[in-house]
Design an enzyme around this catalytic site. Sequence first.
Site, PDB file in Angstrom:
ATOM      1  N   HIS A  10      -5.530   2.257  15.515  1.00 48.70           N
ATOM      2  CA  HIS A  10      -4.971   2.981  14.372  1.00 48.70           C
ATOM      3  C   HIS A  10      -5.649   4.349  14.332  1.00 48.70           C
ATOM      4  CE1 HIS A  10      -3.583   3.029  10.020  1.00 48.70           C
ATOM      5  NE2 HIS A  10      -4.567   3.900   9.937  1.00 48.70           N
ATOM      6  N   ARG A  54       3.341   2.598   4.155  1.00 42.75           N
ATOM      7  CA  ARG A  54       2.074   2.254   3.493  1.00 42.75           C
ATOM      8  C   ARG A  54       1.066   3.406   3.600  1.00 42.75           C
ATOM      9  NH1 ARG A  54      -3.274   2.192   4.330  1.00 42.75           N
ATOM     10  NH2 ARG A  54      -3.034   1.271   6.400  1.00 42.75           N
ATOM     11  N   ASP A  55       0.544   3.648   4.793  1.00 38.16           N
ATOM     12  CA  ASP A  55      -0.500   4.673   4.957  1.00 38.16           C
ATOM     13  C   ASP A  55       0.056   6.041   4.557  1.00 38.16           C
ATOM     14  OD1 ASP A  55      -2.858   5.985   5.779  1.00 38.16           O
ATOM     15  OD2 ASP A  55      -3.063   4.734   7.551  1.00 38.16           O
ATOM     16  N   ASN A  65      -1.555  10.154   9.952  1.00 35.91           N
ATOM     17  CA  ASN A  65      -1.663   9.304  11.150  1.00 35.91           C
ATOM     18  C   ASN A  65      -1.095  10.020  12.368  1.00 35.91           C
ATOM     19  OD1 ASN A  65      -1.252   7.366   8.726  1.00 35.91           O
ATOM     20  ND2 ASN A  65      -2.070   6.080  10.345  1.00 35.91           N
ATOM     21  N   CYS A  75      -6.203   7.945   3.797  1.00 40.44           N
ATOM     22  CA  CYS A  75      -6.775   7.082   2.767  1.00 40.44           C
ATOM     23  C   CYS A  75      -7.185   7.934   1.571  1.00 40.44           C
ATOM     24  CB  CYS A  75      -7.993   6.348   3.329  1.00 40.44           C
ATOM     25  SG  CYS A  75      -8.842   5.389   2.058  1.00 40.44           S
TER      26      CYS A  75
HETATM   27  N1  COA Z   1      -3.474  -6.307  -6.875  1.00 41.76           N
HETATM   28  C1  COA Z   1      -3.238  -6.125  -8.199  1.00 41.76           C
HETATM   29  N2  COA Z   1      -4.190  -6.120  -9.131  1.00 41.76           N
HETATM   30  C2  COA Z   1      -5.458  -6.340  -8.736  1.00 41.76           C
HETATM   31  C3  COA Z   1      -5.772  -6.539  -7.380  1.00 41.76           C
HETATM   32  C4  COA Z   1      -4.732  -6.512  -6.430  1.00 41.76           C
HETATM   33  N3  COA Z   1      -4.965  -6.662  -5.136  1.00 41.76           N
HETATM   34  N4  COA Z   1      -7.096  -6.694  -7.271  1.00 41.76           N
HETATM   35  C5  COA Z   1      -7.606  -6.616  -8.499  1.00 41.76           C
HETATM   36  N5  COA Z   1      -6.613  -6.395  -9.390  1.00 41.76           N
HETATM   37  C6  COA Z   1      -6.732  -6.200 -10.842  1.00 41.76           C
HETATM   38  C7  COA Z   1      -7.598  -7.258 -11.490  1.00 41.76           C
HETATM   39  O1  COA Z   1      -6.824  -8.376 -11.840  1.00 41.76           O
HETATM   40  C8  COA Z   1      -8.137  -6.515 -12.682  1.00 41.76           C
HETATM   41  O2  COA Z   1      -7.121  -6.418 -13.658  1.00 41.76           O
HETATM   42  P1  COA Z   1      -7.466  -6.375 -15.241  1.00 41.76           P
HETATM   43  O3  COA Z   1      -8.229  -5.108 -15.451  1.00 41.76           O
HETATM   44  O4  COA Z   1      -6.113  -6.372 -15.871  1.00 41.76           O
HETATM   45  O5  COA Z   1      -8.278  -7.583 -15.473  1.00 41.76           O
HETATM   46  C9  COA Z   1      -8.356  -5.108 -12.138  1.00 41.76           C
HETATM   47  O6  COA Z   1      -7.438  -4.977 -11.053  1.00 41.76           O
HETATM   48  C10 COA Z   1      -9.766  -4.881 -11.656  1.00 41.76           C
HETATM   49  O7  COA Z   1     -10.124  -5.917 -10.752  1.00 41.76           O
HETATM   50  P2  COA Z   1     -11.450  -5.906  -9.855  1.00 41.76           P
HETATM   51  O8  COA Z   1     -11.486  -7.159  -9.049  1.00 41.76           O
HETATM   52  O9  COA Z   1     -12.631  -5.600 -10.738  1.00 41.76           O
HETATM   53  O10 COA Z   1     -11.169  -4.745  -8.867  1.00 41.76           O
HETATM   54  P3  COA Z   1     -11.929  -3.351  -8.698  1.00 41.76           P
HETATM   55  O11 COA Z   1     -11.596  -2.456  -9.841  1.00 41.76           O
HETATM   56  O12 COA Z   1     -13.359  -3.600  -8.354  1.00 41.76           O
HETATM   57  O13 COA Z   1     -11.181  -2.770  -7.397  1.00 41.76           O
HETATM   58  C11 COA Z   1     -10.040  -3.297  -5.345  1.00 41.76           C
HETATM   59  C12 COA Z   1     -11.311  -3.433  -6.154  1.00 41.76           C
HETATM   60  C13 COA Z   1     -10.341  -3.871  -3.974  1.00 41.76           C
HETATM   61  C14 COA Z   1      -8.931  -4.048  -6.023  1.00 41.76           C
HETATM   62  C15 COA Z   1      -9.662  -1.798  -5.254  1.00 41.76           C
HETATM   63  O14 COA Z   1     -10.782  -1.028  -4.946  1.00 41.76           O
HETATM   64  C16 COA Z   1      -8.570  -1.521  -4.219  1.00 41.76           C
HETATM   65  O15 COA Z   1      -7.428  -1.899  -4.417  1.00 41.76           O
HETATM   66  N6  COA Z   1      -8.898  -0.860  -3.105  1.00 41.76           N
HETATM   67  C17 COA Z   1      -7.950  -0.527  -2.059  1.00 41.76           C
HETATM   68  C18 COA Z   1      -7.632   0.912  -2.128  1.00 41.76           C
HETATM   69  C19 COA Z   1      -6.625   1.298  -1.086  1.00 41.76           C
HETATM   70  O16 COA Z   1      -5.476   0.955  -1.151  1.00 41.76           O
HETATM   71  N7  COA Z   1      -7.058   2.104  -0.092  1.00 41.76           N
HETATM   72  C20 COA Z   1      -6.202   2.597   0.921  1.00 41.76           C
HETATM   73  C21 COA Z   1      -5.848   1.607   1.935  1.00 41.76           C
HETATM   74  S1  COA Z   1      -7.170   1.247   3.026  1.00 41.76           S
HETATM   75 ZN    ZN Z   2      -4.958   4.917   8.209  1.00 44.09          ZN
END
Ligand code: COA
Ligand code: ZN
Length: 301
Positions: free
Chosen positions: A202, A12-13, A244, A235
């Site tokens: 972590h 994952r990370d 990590n 990240c």
């Molecule tokens: N899995 C799949 N699709 C997702 C989802 C998820 N967990 N969360 C939201 N979506 C989809 C929504 O259904 C929407 O789809 P559409 O455009 O087809 O309608 C789209 O993504 C946007 O949704 P929204 O709720 O507005 O999300 P956002 O664009 O504000 O993004 C997060 C918010 C939290 C989903 C995003 O910032 C994220 O995934 N962050 C984590 C990043 C990461 O992995 N960082 C490293 C690890 S710490």
């Molecule tokens: Zn990390």
Amino acid sequence: MTDVQICEVGPRDGLQNAKHLMPTPAKKAWIEALAGAGLREIEVGSFVPPKLIPAMADTAEIVAFARTLPGVKVVALAPNLKGFQRALEAGAHKVTFPVSASRLHSESNVRMTPEQMVEEVRGCARHPHPGVEIEGAVSTAFGCTLQGAVPEEDVLRIAAALAEFCDCVALADTVGYANPAQVKRLFRKVKSEIGQKLEGAHFHNTRGLGLANALAAYEEGVRAFDSSMGGLGGCPFAPGASGNVITEDLVFMFESMGIHTGIDLEALFKARGLLTSAIPEEPVYGHIPLAGLPKGFRQHV
Ligand code: COA
Ligand code: ZN
């Protein structure tokens, strides 16, 4: 019984930040080899929008595969309720949520303030999740490349909020800013606030202090550590984040001290071979894999 529990977070990370995509069959073979080496907890992927992190698009298939490996706790990261529901559907045993103590990192990473993210996780905890463990990971707990210093009160407040509804709480040094004195101080403070709910550490090795920080946490009573094979990781939404703490070196440190990890170093090196042959262009790190085990070194697995 092991003395410490190491969770391999490379799939994952590590892979979320790798320049090269690891094909699904290679991921499965690598995870199987990690389990074969004795890793009993593996964070196999994240349920985030595939458009955002294409390397995590196959996480449901990877979770289903990892569930077939006996004795392995299958962990997945989720950033919101949608990710949590996908994790539950796929059959993850444990779901970890990144809750940044830094407002700027939180907004960059999950597009929510820390307070909004705490409420998102609370909502997930209210959602039925029989038998599935929920971890709240306080990211950027030791500092942030966007915000700079992160006040300890912010970490304490978020950890205490998460402890109300999470099964366990971890402290994460997302960008490798921590030092051992700080690690001891913060783990002690958070523990005095939330007690046994504080479990995981972590660390990232960005400034070379990953092992020193892990040892400092161990000395504070921490027994659950995340690490990544070959020191992959970081990240994508935290500028300057890199790998990590390295699993191979962490296992060697503990084993050489007589602290039982349950992980076979020779088998771990074989798993590393699968990683490096699957994405040969990706830089990997680690002292012990390069130097080899000391002459006469005996491990009691
Ligand atoms: N899995 C799949 N699709 C997702 C989802 C998820 N967990 N969360 C939201 N979506 C989809 C929504 O259904 C929407 O789809 P559409 O455009 O087809 O309608 C789209 O993504 C946007 O949704 P929204 O709720 O507005 O999300 P956002 O664009 O504000 O993004 C997060 C918010 C939290 C989903 C995003 O910032 C994220 O995934 N962050 C984590 C990043 C990461 O992995 N960082 C490293 C690890 S710490
Ligand atoms: Zn990390």
